[in-house]
Design an enzyme around this catalytic site. Structure first.
Site, PDB file in Angstrom:
ATOM      1  N   HIS A  12       1.017  -1.178  -0.091  1.00 42.52           N
ATOM      2  CA  HIS A  12       0.109  -0.050   0.102  1.00 42.52           C
ATOM      3  C   HIS A  12       0.764   1.315   0.008  1.00 42.52           C
ATOM      4  O   HIS A  12       1.543   1.421   0.993  1.00 42.52           O
ATOM      5  CB  HIS A  12      -0.911  -0.077   1.134  1.00 42.52           C
ATOM      6  N   HIS A  14       1.649   5.432  -1.683  1.00 43.49           N
ATOM      7  CA  HIS A  14       1.120   6.645  -2.502  1.00 43.49           C
ATOM      8  C   HIS A  14       2.382   7.011  -3.123  1.00 43.49           C
ATOM      9  O   HIS A  14       3.328   7.587  -2.352  1.00 43.49           O
ATOM     10  CB  HIS A  14       0.377   7.776  -1.610  1.00 43.49           C
ATOM     11  N   ARG A  16       2.259   9.717  -5.859  1.00 43.08           N
ATOM     12  CA  ARG A  16       1.785  10.860  -6.699  1.00 43.08           C
ATOM     13  C   ARG A  16       2.247  10.669  -7.970  1.00 43.08           C
ATOM     14  O   ARG A  16       2.476   9.950  -8.446  1.00 43.08           O
ATOM     15  CB  ARG A  16       2.313  12.026  -5.670  1.00 43.08           C
ATOM     16  N   ASN A  40      -5.061   7.238  -6.190  1.00 41.84           N
ATOM     17  CA  ASN A  40      -5.852   8.433  -5.676  1.00 41.84           C
ATOM     18  C   ASN A  40      -4.976   9.814  -6.307  1.00 41.84           C
ATOM     19  O   ASN A  40      -4.724  10.693  -5.372  1.00 41.84           O
ATOM     20  CB  ASN A  40      -6.046   8.584  -4.167  1.00 41.84           C
ATOM     21  N   LYS A  98      -9.442  -0.084  -5.755  1.00 45.30           N
ATOM     22  CA  LYS A  98      -9.297   0.540  -4.481  1.00 45.30           C
ATOM     23  C   LYS A  98     -10.516   1.200  -4.384  1.00 45.30           C
ATOM     24  O   LYS A  98     -11.385   1.933  -5.115  1.00 45.30           O
ATOM     25  CB  LYS A  98      -8.146   1.558  -4.401  1.00 45.30           C
ATOM     26  N   HIS A 135     -10.610   1.288   1.958  1.00 43.86           N
ATOM     27  CA  HIS A 135     -10.266   2.391   2.889  1.00 43.86           C
ATOM     28  C   HIS A 135     -11.327   2.261   3.954  1.00 43.86           C
ATOM     29  O   HIS A 135     -12.701   2.686   3.634  1.00 43.86           O
ATOM     30  CB  HIS A 135     -10.265   3.635   2.134  1.00 43.86           C
ATOM     31  N   HIS A 173      -4.452  -0.777   6.086  1.00 49.12           N
ATOM     32  CA  HIS A 173      -4.085   0.072   6.974  1.00 49.12           C
ATOM     33  C   HIS A 173      -5.017   0.167   8.055  1.00 49.12           C
ATOM     34  O   HIS A 173      -5.480   1.002   8.769  1.00 49.12           O
ATOM     35  CB  HIS A 173      -3.837   1.724   6.765  1.00 49.12           C
ATOM     36  N   ASP A 246       1.644   2.507   3.604  1.00 52.45           N
ATOM     37  CA  ASP A 246       0.817   3.846   3.336  1.00 52.45           C
ATOM     38  C   ASP A 246       1.784   5.110   3.487  1.00 52.45           C
ATOM     39  O   ASP A 246       1.126   6.230   4.016  1.00 52.45           O
ATOM     40  CB  ASP A 246      -0.622   3.675   4.305  1.00 52.45           C
TER      41      ASP A 246
HETATM   42  O1  DOR Z   1      -3.111   9.505   5.618  1.00 51.81           O
HETATM   43  C1  DOR Z   1      -3.466   9.240   4.417  1.00 51.81           C
HETATM   44  N1  DOR Z   1      -3.213   9.584   3.450  1.00 51.81           N
HETATM   45  N2  DOR Z   1      -4.591   8.291   4.598  1.00 51.81           N
HETATM   46  C2  DOR Z   1      -5.123   8.144   3.162  1.00 51.81           C
HETATM   47  O2  DOR Z   1      -6.220   7.322   3.206  1.00 51.81           O
HETATM   48  C3  DOR Z   1      -4.759   8.757   1.929  1.00 51.81           C
HETATM   49  C4  DOR Z   1      -3.481   9.224   2.090  1.00 51.81           C
HETATM   50  C5  DOR Z   1      -3.053  10.321   1.095  1.00 51.81           C
HETATM   51  O3  DOR Z   1      -3.241  10.059  -0.055  1.00 51.81           O
HETATM   52  O4  DOR Z   1      -2.191  11.407   1.385  1.00 51.81           O
HETATM   53 ZN    ZN Z   2      -3.410   5.150   1.725  1.00 45.95          ZN
END
Ligand code: DOR
Ligand code: ZN
Length: 346
Positions: A12, A14, A16, A40, A98, A135, A173, A246
């Protein structure tokens, strides 16, 4: 004493996009063989075509010589077509879908408003055996923010399991003893990821001498009893709990703000922080199962064949890291992490 592990994966993450991605990707690529990449972005990655293009951008941004493999996901909406799910499975590059409840967290505006609307897509996922990543928080404003995960279990997860009994799901998470107990009691089709920050911090971290925006994430940190339940799950025998950092980078000014973003950046010490949490329990011998074995087994992918070595030498963490044209504040900024990555051998 140093420890050597099969190279771990991050289930999991991110990453960007653009310059921000280029800044953070080397931290993950140095430690992990693969990562499940969250969709996302703005706009979200809702189609196979978008996932393929995003994957190509990640591959181009990899450091020279890196064999890091991004495992792509698509973002479920109220209108995701069953044909898109079939195409996702067929693609070989999309490994999961997701589910963000609309409004639950960063860039979740296009998420699911009512999962009954997504029934055709969920049925297609069940049919094609494409896992659903949850989530797991309700968004109802009358539910206390610390209770949102627990309420999700009975209100949404149980009906989802009832209606789609063949669907493999990952409760992402997890942050509460309630979620740990729920997963333990469920069958083999339900797994959970656990972050390093939820293993190392309880909710006091958000209020240590003042408000600490860099300790704010979603689901929000919980009380000590819950942290201990997560540690027991991560270091225990149940194969359905595995590593998902995460790691969620945000530019410093967007967290140090009157309405700061949720997310903690941990990729700079993505495996070292877990080593610290496991060592604190005297359970370093369990780290390999959690970090390197159970995830690929659940996702039905081969385990990595190369290895990494960590040594118990304090690693200083800079106060800030470069983040495209901005900077970010990593977990443990200005402090140390108790373990250091020494080498990665093939
Ligand atoms: O803390 C978080 N940040 N929780 C999430 O579910 C999304 C993530 C983010 O994309 O920054
Ligand atoms: Zn996340």
């Amino acid at each position: 004493m140093a420890i050597t592990l099969t190279r771990p994966d991050d289930w999991h993450l991110h990453l960007r996009d653009g310059a921000a991605m280029a800044a953070v990707l080397p931290d993950t690529a140095r430690r992990f063989g693969r990562a499940i990449v969250m969709p996302n972005l703005k706009p979200p990655v809702t189609t196979v075509a978008a996932a393929r293009a995003y994957r190509d951008r990640i591959l181009l941004a990899r450091p020279a010589g890196s064999t890091f493999e991004p495992l792509m996901t698509i973002y479920l909406t109220d209108n995701t077509a069953p044909a898109e799910i079939a195409a996702a499975k067929q693609s070989g590059i999309v490994h999961a879908v997701k589910y963000y409840p609309a409004g639950a967290t960063t860039n979740s505006e296009s998420g699911v408003t009512d999962w009954h609307k997504a029934r055709p897509a969920l049925a297609a996922m069940e049919q094609h055996d494409l896992p659903l990543l949850l989530h797991g928080e309700v968004t109802d404003s009358d539910v206390d923010v610390f209770d949102r995960e627990r309420v999700f279990l009975a209100r949404h997860l149980a009906p989802l399991q009832r209606d789609f009994p063949g669907l493999r799901m990952v409760l992402e998470h997890v942050t509460t003893a309630d979620a740990v107990d729920y997963v333990r009691a469920a069958g083999p089709k339900l797994a959970a990821t656990i972050t390093a920050h939820h293993l190392l911090w309880n909710r006091n971290a958000i209020f240590q001498g003042g408000i600490r925006p860099h300790a704010f994430c979603l689901p929000v940190l919980k009380r000590e009893r819950h942290r201990q339940a997560l540690v027991a799950a991560a270091t225990g025998d149940d194969p359905r709990f595995f590593l998902g950092t995460d790691s969620a980078p945000h530019a410093r000014h967007t967290k140090e703000h009157s309405c700061g973003c949720a997310g903690i950046y941990t990729a700079h010490a993505g495996i070292e922080l877990y080593a610290e949490a496991f060592a604190a329990q005297g359970k370093l011998d369990r780290l390999q199962a959690f970090a390197s074995e159970r995830g690929p087994d659940f996702y039905r992918l081969p385990r990595n064949r190369d290895r990494i070595t960590l040594e118990p030498v304090p690693m200083p963490v800079p106060a800030t890291l470069a983040y495209g044209e901005h900077e970010l504040v990593p977990m443990r900024a200005g402090e140390t992490v108790a373990w250091r990555l020494v080498s990665a051998t093939a």
